[in-house]
Design an enzyme around this catalytic site. Structure first.
Site, mmCIF file in Angstrom:
data_model
loop_
_atom_site.group_PDB
_atom_site.id
_atom_site.type_symbol
_atom_site.label_atom_id
_atom_site.label_comp_id
_atom_site.label_asym_id
_atom_site.label_seq_id
_atom_site.Cartn_x
_atom_site.Cartn_y
_atom_site.Cartn_z
ATOM 1 N N CYS A 144 50.999 12.472 32.881
ATOM 2 C CA CYS A 144 50.353 13.117 33.015
ATOM 3 C C CYS A 144 49.207 13.130 33.408
ATOM 4 C CB CYS A 144 49.361 13.996 31.218
ATOM 5 S SG CYS A 144 48.543 14.837 31.525
ATOM 6 N N GLU A 160 57.618 58.085 44.346
ATOM 7 C CA GLU A 160 56.553 57.811 45.252
ATOM 8 C C GLU A 160 56.220 56.727 45.250
ATOM 9 O OE1 GLU A 160 54.256 59.603 41.503
ATOM 10 O OE2 GLU A 160 56.150 59.820 40.709
ATOM 11 N N ARG A 202 42.177 49.836 33.115
ATOM 12 C CA ARG A 202 43.275 50.043 33.053
ATOM 13 C C ARG A 202 43.086 48.926 32.053
ATOM 14 N NH1 ARG A 202 47.287 46.452 32.530
ATOM 15 N NH2 ARG A 202 49.460 47.021 32.434
ATOM 16 N N ASP A 252 25.667 71.289 52.049
ATOM 17 C CA ASP A 252 24.198 70.735 51.378
ATOM 18 C C ASP A 252 23.213 71.811 50.694
ATOM 19 O OD1 ASP A 252 24.944 68.870 51.674
ATOM 20 O OD2 ASP A 252 24.685 68.305 53.614
ATOM 21 N N TYR A 254 49.377 60.051 39.649
ATOM 22 C CA TYR A 254 50.850 59.728 39.361
ATOM 23 C C TYR A 254 51.258 60.319 37.898
ATOM 24 C CZ TYR A 254 49.466 55.053 38.558
ATOM 25 O OH TYR A 254 48.828 54.227 38.087
ATOM 26 N N CYS A 266 53.869 17.424 28.836
ATOM 27 C CA CYS A 266 53.385 15.746 28.461
ATOM 28 C C CYS A 266 53.205 16.002 27.528
ATOM 29 C CB CYS A 266 51.688 15.423 28.928
ATOM 30 S SG CYS A 266 49.987 15.164 28.053
ATOM 31 N N LYS A 268 53.730 53.127 46.141
ATOM 32 C CA LYS A 268 52.511 52.828 44.774
ATOM 33 C C LYS A 268 51.670 52.013 45.444
ATOM 34 C CE LYS A 268 53.049 48.892 42.072
ATOM 35 N NZ LYS A 268 52.105 47.839 41.764
ATOM 36 N N SER A 313 52.454 48.552 32.279
ATOM 37 C CA SER A 313 53.290 47.655 33.444
ATOM 38 C C SER A 313 54.507 48.516 33.806
ATOM 39 C CB SER A 313 53.159 45.996 33.191
ATOM 40 O OG SER A 313 51.795 45.764 32.572
ATOM 41 N N LEU A 314 54.963 48.154 35.383
ATOM 42 C CA LEU A 314 55.642 48.575 35.937
ATOM 43 C C LEU A 314 56.909 46.851 35.663
ATOM 44 C CD1 LEU A 314 55.105 51.035 38.117
ATOM 45 C CD2 LEU A 314 56.421 51.474 35.887
ATOM 46 N N TYR A 323 26.405 71.336 56.583
ATOM 47 C CA TYR A 323 24.707 71.759 56.287
ATOM 48 C C TYR A 323 25.396 72.766 55.305
ATOM 49 C CZ TYR A 323 20.595 74.068 58.334
ATOM 50 O OH TYR A 323 19.578 74.631 57.625
ATOM 51 N N LYS A 350 59.242 46.311 45.368
ATOM 52 C CA LYS A 350 58.332 45.790 46.260
ATOM 53 C C LYS A 350 59.109 45.849 47.696
ATOM 54 C CE LYS A 350 54.667 45.533 44.289
ATOM 55 N NZ LYS A 350 54.538 44.513 43.581
ATOM 56 N N CYS A 362 45.516 15.093 24.550
ATOM 57 C CA CYS A 362 45.194 15.857 26.452
ATOM 58 C C CYS A 362 44.389 16.401 26.202
ATOM 59 C CB CYS A 362 46.684 16.591 26.690
ATOM 60 S SG CYS A 362 46.539 16.873 28.432
ATOM 61 N N GLU A 364 45.470 55.782 40.928
ATOM 62 C CA GLU A 364 44.468 54.386 41.650
ATOM 63 C C GLU A 364 43.954 54.885 42.392
ATOM 64 O OE1 GLU A 364 46.411 50.610 41.335
ATOM 65 O OE2 GLU A 364 46.923 52.546 40.448
ATOM 66 N N ASP A 405 47.863 50.707 45.985
ATOM 67 C CA ASP A 405 47.399 49.419 45.857
ATOM 68 C C ASP A 405 45.475 49.783 45.576
ATOM 69 O OD1 ASP A 405 47.014 46.707 45.525
ATOM 70 O OD2 ASP A 405 47.141 45.969 47.314
ATOM 71 N N CYS A 463 46.052 12.833 31.066
ATOM 72 C CA CYS A 463 45.664 12.029 29.606
ATOM 73 C C CYS A 463 46.753 10.076 30.150
ATOM 74 C CB CYS A 463 45.826 12.235 28.196
ATOM 75 S SG CYS A 463 48.029 12.880 28.043
#
Length: 667
Positions: free
Chosen positions: A405, A113, A136, A37, A224, A423, A115, A82-83, A34, A311, A429, A172, A117, A408
């Site tokens: 295939c 650290e 990214r 605000d 990070y 193929c 990772k 990327s990692l 309050y 991971k 094709c 992130e 998501d 084709c």
């Protein structure tokens, strides 16, 4: 009077920023909602009455309201890599051995650290103020979402102290689980479908056109990594600690580890404790802590050598395999796909999963109507990892891999030592034809705006294109009558195709789709041969003499160059004005002064930074290596060069030269 009003506005802004930081970063509110605000309304009133004192980074701007119809694509000042991923302790031990070999140091200090998501973001600050926020994207460029990011209250718009004059900080954007669950309850009550998972919802929120809608979502930002030319810190850990002090939300779950065993302890702890976190995480990021060592190690074509992601074991579910279908890639490679009874896996409904190749199907003995185990590789790509044989139907029959295939009907071929079937109908094709064109127009290749994969298939189906050279013959009046194609769309497409003629040679070379010639190889070949004519006339021996070009790549280039269809396509592209040689601008300042010379750059420098030194070596025909060997010709040695590298150089008789020596060598 004006000075008093300005002083009051500045005072309220500082108070509100501090309360914001206390609540959203420190999780330690010092006033009630309050009271907050009331202060915010007071500030809003003063700003409305005194528009001369407007500040885009004022706390009042966090409520949103800005409408963004199109998000501008912005090139990253520093690439967002990327990692590399690891899935076992053995992977981490192998990574450590590479680190020790490249630095010559046995006792490496790491940071660990979690990772997170979510959706990656790159924030740029100048003189303590947020200037831009860019997604990214493909790592080279992303979308400017600054208006939406400013609504996230844990991101400081103005820093609370001195950090660096100009820098980027990466993190992130996440949606905490409590906030995600509440959003879904509200949606269900309103008769709407719930969101699938926090990650996709957070990512989608960044591209909402109305920033006030973004402001209504409980998004958060965990930071990070800091990128700047001259940081006054020695380590990654110290950098993040100081970032936290000036207002950034850096998670507490970061630890210095003195050995790889301590890294394993951190992983083992969080593999269990992550289930108690208020947000989703899918692994641990291990980094070399020392910034100078990070600089020495550098990057591969895709990832930093000084960091790796471990991971956690992927979530696994079982479901019924209803059917096996087969996809044709742009190179003709056949990929078998499992069509599954829908199953919820890691927050998303999975209906299809890769079966990789015929050997994998045979090895796991995968059959139609089997109950199979499915998991997400790296929690991203679904794959079948096994069969529950106890539930196999009695009338089950072994899977017979296709012989022709599916597009084709050409008989498939499989070369010795190759895991996949192919193929061979390269130019007849349909899927291979459209696949090559789709690769040509893709963002990392020709980056043709206004033209997508579905439109390529439509143009091919209507007989307007049969290869990527045909794109340059398209006219607006041919395209407008097509399904879902308005006049404006047709105009944008033709303009996008015309603009692609400005794309530099190395990207065009990648776009041609020569097998095994990826982005990095294309850059190397473009730099060495300087034009498509020189490349296509090169002998096998000449190609394999180019650094990092092996026999497989060389043979693929020979095959491409000897094919009449390819020769004709390249000639047409030349006629249309596509860049098939290095521009004068690219060739400027490039010489062969350092040709066939191998350099290692080590230490801290004063006149050029390490990246400038490496570029100067490559621009003058030399090669930069990350480790010292008998092939090394020179070490450009700066301050704080590692003693082990110096010892190794002396033992191999590799000369050490200073930064000034190197500059003299060029001049």
């Amino acid at each position: 009077m004006t000075t008093d009003i300005q002083g009051k506005i500045n005072q309220l802004r500082e108070e509100l920023r501090q309360h914001n930081y206390n609540y959203y970063v420190l999780d330690n509110a010092t006033i009630s909602d309050y009271e907050f605000d009331l202060k915010l309304k007071e500030l809003q009133k003063l700003e409305d009455e005194n528009p001369d004192f407007f500040d885009s980074n004022s706390p009042t701007q966090r409520v949103g309201g800005e409408i963004t119809k199109n998000f501008e694509t912005v090139k990253h000042k520093n690439r967002m890599y990327s990692l590399d991923n690891s899935y076992s302790k053995e992977d981490l031990l192998d990574w450590e051995k590479r680190i020790q070999k490249n630095t010559g140091i046995d006792d490496i200090e790491y940071t660990c650290e979690l990772k997170y998501d979510g959706a990656s973001i790159n924030l740029t600050y100048e003189n303590g103020k947020l200037m831009s926020a860019v997604t990214r994207g493909d790592g080279f460029q992303g979308d400017d979402v600054t208006a939406n990011i400013k609504t996230i209250k844990s991101i400081p718009l103005v820093l609370q102290g001195k950090f660096a004059d100009s820098f980027q900080i990466r993190g992130e954007i996440i949606l905490p689980l409590d906030g995600f669950n509440k959003m879904n309850l509200d949606r269900v009550e309103a008769g709407e479908d719930p969101y699938k998972n926090p990650r996709n919802t957070a990512s989608g929120s960044l591209k909402l056109q109305d920033s006030s809608e973004v402001a209504s979502r409980p998004l958060d930002c965990l930071l990070y990594h800091v990128v700047a030319d001259n940081l006054p810190f020695i380590s990654h850990f110290e950098t993040l600690q100081n970032a936290r002090k000036v207002g950034f939300k850096v998670p507490d779950a970061i630890k210095i580890c003195k050995s790889i065993d301590e890294v394993f302890d951190f992983i083992n702890f969080w593999d269990v404790a992550r289930n108690e976190l208020p947000y989703e995480t899918d692994g641990v990021v291990v980094k070399v802590n020392n910034l100078h060592q990070q600089d020495e190690l550098g990057y591969t074509a895709k990832a930093p050598r000084w960091a790796i992601a471990y991971k956690f074991k992927a979530e696994q579910e079982s479901t019924i395999l209803n059917e096996i279908t087969y996809q044709v890639g742009r190179t003709g490679a056949i990929t078998p796909v499992a069509n599954l009874e829908p199953v919820l896996l890691a927050g998303t409904i999975v209906r299809r999963a890769s079966l990789h190749n015929a050997d994998q199907i045979e090895k796991l003995d995968i059959r139609i109507n089997d109950t199979v185990f499915v998991e997400k590789g790296g929690e991203i790509i679904p794959k079948v990892v096994g069969v529950d044989f106890s539930k196999r139907p009695k009338d089950s029959v072994p899977t017979q891999y296709i012989t022709h295939c599916p597009d084709c009907n050409s008989e498939l071929v499989r070369k010795e030592g190759d895991a996949k079937h192919y193929c061979p109908n390269e130019y007849g094709c349909p899927t291979q034809i459209t696949g090559r064109i789709q690769h040509y127009i893709s963002r990392k290749a020709m980056d043709i705006e206004g033209l997508g994969a579905e439109t390529v298939e439509l143009l091919f189906k209507e007989g307007l294109i049969h290869n990527y050279a045909d794109l340059y013959d398209l006219r607006e009046e041919q395209v407008v009558p097509l399904e879902r194609m308005a006049e404006k769309s047709a105009k944008n497409m033709v303009l996008g195709i015309e603009k692609s003629k400005e794309i530099p040679f190395e990207k065009v070379l990648f776009a041609l789709g020569i097998r095994f010639v990826g982005e990095t190889v294309a850059k190397k070949l473009a730099k060495h041969y300087k034009s498509i004519d020189h490349l296509m006339s090169a002998s096998f021996e000449d190609l394999t003499s180019v650094d990092e070009i092996g026999e497989r790549i060389a043979q693929s280039i020979i095959n491409f160059s000897n094919d009449l269809t390819n020769i004709q396509l390249v000639e047409r592209l030349k006629k249309y004005g596509v860049q098939l040689e290095l521009s004068a601008e690219s060739l400027e300042n490039q010489t062969d002064k350092l040709k066939d010379k191998v350099f290692v750059v080590s230490g801290v420098f004063t006149k050029m930074n390490r990246n400038e030194l490496k570029k100067a070596i490559e621009d003058n025909g030399g090669k930069v290596s990350s480790s010292i060997s008998k092939k090394t010709n020179y070490i450009v040695a700066g301050d704080n060069m590692g003693p082990s590298k110096r010892t190794k150089a002396e033992s191999l008789g590799v000369p050490l030269i200073s930064e000034d020596d190197f500059i003299s060598m060029l001049n």
